[in-house]
Design an enzyme around this catalytic site. Structure first.
Site, PDB file in Angstrom:
ATOM      1  N   ASP A  23      -0.839 -10.827  21.131  1.00  0.00           N
ATOM      2  CA  ASP A  23       0.029 -10.575  19.994  1.00  0.00           C
ATOM      3  C   ASP A  23       0.375 -11.863  19.284  1.00  0.00           C
ATOM      4  O   ASP A  23       0.296 -12.952  19.861  1.00  0.00           O
ATOM      5  CB  ASP A  23       1.326  -9.951  20.544  1.00  0.00           C
ATOM      6  CG  ASP A  23       1.942  -8.970  19.574  1.00  0.00           C
ATOM      7  OD1 ASP A  23       1.475  -8.897  18.429  1.00  0.00           O
ATOM      8  OD2 ASP A  23       2.900  -8.284  19.982  1.00  0.00           O
ATOM      9  N   CYS A  46       7.526  -7.762  19.466  1.00  0.00           N
ATOM     10  CA  CYS A  46       8.117  -8.286  18.231  1.00  0.00           C
ATOM     11  C   CYS A  46       9.602  -8.625  18.334  1.00  0.00           C
ATOM     12  O   CYS A  46      10.008  -9.691  17.835  1.00  0.00           O
ATOM     13  CB  CYS A  46       7.829  -7.369  17.051  1.00  0.00           C
ATOM     14  SG  CYS A  46       7.622  -5.646  17.436  1.00  0.00           S
ATOM     15  N   LYS A  49      -0.887  -1.790   6.822  1.00  0.00           N
ATOM     16  CA  LYS A  49      -1.636  -2.531   7.843  1.00  0.00           C
ATOM     17  C   LYS A  49      -3.130  -2.430   7.628  1.00  0.00           C
ATOM     18  O   LYS A  49      -3.612  -1.547   6.919  1.00  0.00           O
ATOM     19  CB  LYS A  49      -1.291  -1.988   9.235  1.00  0.00           C
ATOM     20  CG  LYS A  49      -1.684  -0.520   9.411  1.00  0.00           C
ATOM     21  CD  LYS A  49      -1.576  -0.080  10.856  1.00  0.00           C
ATOM     22  CE  LYS A  49      -1.962   1.384  10.998  1.00  0.00           C
ATOM     23  NZ  LYS A  49      -2.055   1.822  12.384  1.00  0.00           N
ATOM     24  N   HIS A  70       3.157 -13.168  15.830  1.00  0.00           N
ATOM     25  CA  HIS A  70       4.005 -12.827  14.699  1.00  0.00           C
ATOM     26  C   HIS A  70       4.083 -14.034  13.790  1.00  0.00           C
ATOM     27  O   HIS A  70       4.420 -15.131  14.235  1.00  0.00           O
ATOM     28  CB  HIS A  70       5.376 -12.382  15.198  1.00  0.00           C
ATOM     29  CG  HIS A  70       5.287 -11.173  16.073  1.00  0.00           C
ATOM     30  ND1 HIS A  70       5.131 -11.250  17.440  1.00  0.00           N
ATOM     31  CD2 HIS A  70       5.230  -9.850  15.759  1.00  0.00           C
ATOM     32  CE1 HIS A  70       5.025 -10.031  17.937  1.00  0.00           C
ATOM     33  NE2 HIS A  70       5.071  -9.158  16.934  1.00  0.00           N
ATOM     34  N   HIS A  77       2.686  -8.849  11.880  1.00  0.00           N
ATOM     35  CA  HIS A  77       2.304  -8.576  13.272  1.00  0.00           C
ATOM     36  C   HIS A  77       0.796  -8.612  13.290  1.00  0.00           C
ATOM     37  O   HIS A  77       0.168  -8.011  12.426  1.00  0.00           O
ATOM     38  CB  HIS A  77       2.704  -7.170  13.717  1.00  0.00           C
ATOM     39  CG  HIS A  77       4.148  -6.844  13.562  1.00  0.00           C
ATOM     40  ND1 HIS A  77       4.943  -6.578  14.653  1.00  0.00           N
ATOM     41  CD2 HIS A  77       4.921  -6.707  12.479  1.00  0.00           C
ATOM     42  CE1 HIS A  77       6.164  -6.279  14.220  1.00  0.00           C
ATOM     43  NE2 HIS A  77       6.179  -6.350  12.910  1.00  0.00           N
ATOM     44  N   GLN A 112      -0.873  -7.613  25.331  1.00  0.00           N
ATOM     45  CA  GLN A 112      -1.322  -7.721  23.950  1.00  0.00           C
ATOM     46  C   GLN A 112      -1.578  -9.184  23.620  1.00  0.00           C
ATOM     47  O   GLN A 112      -0.795 -10.043  23.987  1.00  0.00           O
ATOM     48  CB  GLN A 112      -0.239  -7.211  23.001  1.00  0.00           C
ATOM     49  CG  GLN A 112      -0.167  -5.711  22.905  1.00  0.00           C
ATOM     50  CD  GLN A 112       0.885  -5.280  21.911  1.00  0.00           C
ATOM     51  OE1 GLN A 112       1.976  -5.839  21.876  1.00  0.00           O
ATOM     52  NE2 GLN A 112       0.558  -4.299  21.094  1.00  0.00           N
ATOM     53  N   ARG A 144       4.568   0.868  28.374  1.00  0.00           N
ATOM     54  CA  ARG A 144       4.828   2.073  27.591  1.00  0.00           C
ATOM     55  C   ARG A 144       4.654   3.288  28.476  1.00  0.00           C
ATOM     56  O   ARG A 144       3.657   3.399  29.185  1.00  0.00           O
ATOM     57  CB  ARG A 144       3.852   2.152  26.409  1.00  0.00           C
ATOM     58  CG  ARG A 144       3.978   0.962  25.494  1.00  0.00           C
ATOM     59  CD  ARG A 144       2.992   1.004  24.364  1.00  0.00           C
ATOM     60  NE  ARG A 144       3.187  -0.169  23.504  1.00  0.00           N
ATOM     61  CZ  ARG A 144       2.488  -0.414  22.406  1.00  0.00           C
ATOM     62  NH1 ARG A 144       1.551   0.425  22.037  1.00  0.00           N
ATOM     63  NH2 ARG A 144       2.728  -1.480  21.692  1.00  0.00           N
TER      64      ARG A 144
END
Length: 640
Positions: free
Chosen positions: A389, A340, A471, A391, A517, A387, A369
């Site tokens: 991902d 992000c 979420k 946004h 997200h 990911q 991570r």
RNA sequence: GCCGGAGUAGCUCAGCUGGUAGAGCAUUCGCCUUGUAAGCGAAAGGCCCCGGGUUCGAUCCCCGGCUCCGGCUCCA
């Protein structure tokens, strides 16, 4: 004589003498039921058979096979386990022993620092069998808390004492129930079955460490896991299922099928082999189809960013212990644990008009991570993963439509992989959170409305949202009935604030966008791990890294085989020629093990006919057909 | 991180609490030229996870480490 009337599940009333118990009710209905009865459900609450019923109560006799009866049996088994352990190691301190999804466990502190290993399970099982054989009744009694504490102090059972003290403090409990079976008396809420003899089939599975009350600062206890069933047959079926799950284990299948491998050189970071890389790419293609359909633009942001950025984003405060840092010359950098901040930098790198919104930026972002070593698990829990991902920057009013679109993208994508059962969970504002009440209300309302509009069932997890916003999580159920959380959709007011993101509105003023997200699959690698287990390595044709293994009968057919491979490749079929000097049987054997959906045997006959003999994984020999026809067959199967 | 278990050939595993190792598969090389789930033979392949200790001697016993596996709030 006074009588009471109870109501049976089908609505029929049953008249019983006053003070009659669940067992009496079962006996009044029939001898068979009396024999099978394990417990009784009274107004929805499961109780012992021996407890008296009251007038007007709705009563269901629990027999093997009824919901909740297995939990009772396994709870019984947990007590018998504790009984056996105390027989073998007097002085053992017992703590808790509940039934769980697939069985039960009991946590012990063994005397003198002794810790049993799995080799000791056999003798514990023998002791348990003796208590089952003795068919000892479970006897319930009640005791005042002071008396109970005194009792467990005397028996040197400090965990039980602590449990009672907590009950007094937290719930104002005044009396507790005790259950006796044979020599063992346990503090227990119950309910239990009539006697230990009902535990017809049980097995101890494993021993593991577990902290008292799950708190790693407290005493480490020894947990013994087991399972129990009403019949030997069910137990065997259960063990068979476990065996199947082991055979599907992606950590075994991955290297075996040449998909990926895990090496000590990079704990928690998989190495993708050629065929696994094909698989990842095929999955990514499906995600990209959704990106195109949803009006997303794809970006790439750097792997390593200045530490300062992570202070600004709030990750340094909330996430630093899970991050990898690296020093380059005089600057400190961090490997990104999330995408992000990078996306926000992209958004902020130029001025935006309200006409640009919603602006949807997608990224297949590799995040790192630092997971604690003990929790790493194959592809499912790793230290580096990609990911899928995205946004979305939009206005408050646009949230609803965006969420709708994300939900339907998830439905389509999951269905493509054969996951039709999707569970949805809405998580709301946690105690610790940032943002205004109004923002939270509008965001939660937007998510809720979107779910209602779609007529979806969903569970609400109060307080489980992220600190920056509510979420929705999406869970899929695989072929073995296991549930996996994959997709997520989170509303975020905070990040745009921290990065001072703005757009110019119709009114010519600067406004703050809302950020969503969203990940459809979550981790690409983890999703492939789930797919491997879901399909047990037998991927559908469209997803198989090798769709057709071409098997020349003898070396003289290798040229023809190569020609077939070229023609198929030209039509998009992924194939591979096995040109080793091996027998057809051997080549088929190996191709079957590799789980390729099709095997194409080519010999003299096929060569002269311009054909291939098709064998399907699972279905066997399908006979010969022209090469083009086979290409059409695959195309039909793959097109959507 | 913590508890328990494991680490032997590329893979799956044997190896009597002590005398420096074995099988199957895979690999390489021959032979065979194969018709729907394993053709035959040979060779090659080992710092028995790493570092200490005990011992005349350690794959084996002891201590430390590394990696992997099963677990570590499904709460009387």
């Amino acid at each position: 004589m006074a009588s009471i009337t109870i109501k049976l599940p089908d609505g029929t009333p049953l008249e019983l003498e006053e003070g009659a118990t669940g067992a009496d009710a079962a006996a009044a209905i029939g001898p068979r039921l009396a024999k099978d009865a394990l417990a009784v459900r009274v107004n929805g609450e499961v109780r012992d058979l021996a407890r008296p019923l009251d007038d007007g109560e709705s009563v269901e006799i629990l027999t093997p096979g009824r919901p909740d009866s297995l939990e009772v049996l396994r709870h019984d088994a947990a007590h018998v386990l504790a009984t056996a352990v105390l027989d073998l190691w007097p002085g053992t301190k017992v703590s808790i022993g509940p039934p769980i999804a697939d069985g039960f466990y009991y946590d012990f502190e063994f005397p003198d620092g002794f810790r049993p290993s799995e080799d000791d399970l056999g003798q514990i099982e023998e002791r348990m069998a003796a208590h089952v054989e003795a068919d000892e009744p479970f006897e319930r009694s009640e005791s005042g808390v002071a008396e109970a504490i005194e009792r467990f102090r005397r028996e040197d059972q400090p965990y039980k004492v602590e449990l009672i003290e907590d009950l007094i403090r937290d719930e104002g409990t005044e009396t507790v129930s005790l259950y006796r079976n044979g020599p063992f008396v346990d503090l227990c809420r119950g309910p239990h079955g009539p006697s230990t003899g009902r535990i017809k089939a049980f097995k101890l599975n494993s021993v593991a460490g577990a902290y008292w009350r799950g708190d790693e600062n407290r005493q480490m206890l020894t947990r013994i896991y087991g399972t129990a069933f009403f019949s030997k047959k069910e137990l065997e079926e259960h063990l068979e299922r476990l065996e199947q799950a082991r055979a599907r284990d992606h950590r075994r299948l991955g290297p075996q099928l040449g998909l990926f491998t895990l090496l000590p050189d990079a704990p928690g970071m998989p190495f993708w082999l050629p065929e696994g890389t094909v698989l990842l790419d095929l999955v990514a293609r499906e995600v990209r189809k959704q990106l195109v359909a949803g009006g997303y633009e794809e970006i790439k942001t750097p792997q390593v960013l200045d530490e300062e950025l992570w202070h600004r984003s709030g990750h340094w405060d909330n996430y630093a212990e899970n991050m990898f840092f690296t020093d380059v010359e005089d600057r400190r950098f961090a490997l990104k644990p999330m995408n992000c901040p990078g996306a926000c930098l992209v958004f902020g790198s130029e001025r935006h008009s309200y006409r640009d919104l919603p602006l949807r930026l997608a990224e297949f972002g590799l995040v790192s991570r630092n997971e604690r070593e003990g929790v790493l698990h194959g592809l499912l829990r790793v230290r580096a993963f990609t990911q899928d991902d995205a946004h979305v920057y939009c206005t408050l009013d646009q949230i609803g439509d965006e969420v709708d679109a994300i939900c339907s993208a998830i439905d389509q994508l999951y269905a493509r992989f054969g996951f039709d059962e999707v569970r949805v969970e809405l998580s709301t504002r946690p105690d610790k959170s940032i943002g205004t009440d109004e923002q939270w209300e509008r965001a939660e309302e937007a998510l809720r409305e979107a779910l209602e509009r779609q007529g979806r069932e969903y569970e609400v997890s109060p307080g489980e949202g992220t600190f920056y916003g509510p979420k929705i999580d999406f869970h899929i159920t695989d072929a073995l009935g296991r549930s996996w959380q994959c997709g997520t959709c989170q509303i975020d007011f905070q990040m745009p604030e921290r990065f001072d993101l703005t757009y110019q509105g119709e009114d010519n003023a600067e406004h703050r966008p809302v950020m969503i997200h969203r990940a459809l699959l979550g981790s690409m690698e983890r999703f492939v791990g789930i797919l491997i287990e879901h399909y047990a390595g037998r991927f559908p044709t469209w997803l198989a890294p090798v769709q057709a293994a071409i098997l020349p009968v003898a070396d003289r057919h290798n040229d023809y085989a190569a020609g077939v491979a070229d023609r198929l490749a030209a039509t998009g079929v992924r194939c591979r020629v096995d040109d080793r000097s091996e027998s057809v049987g051997k080549k088929i054997h190996d191709a079957e093990i590799s789980k390729a959906p099709y095997m194409l045997v080519v010999g003299d006959r096929e060569e002269s006919d311009g054909a291939v003999s098709v064998r399907s994984h699972g279905e066997g020999d399908l006979g010969a057909e022209p090469v083009d026809e086979f290409a059409a067959r695959v195309d039909r199967e793959v097109s959507w």
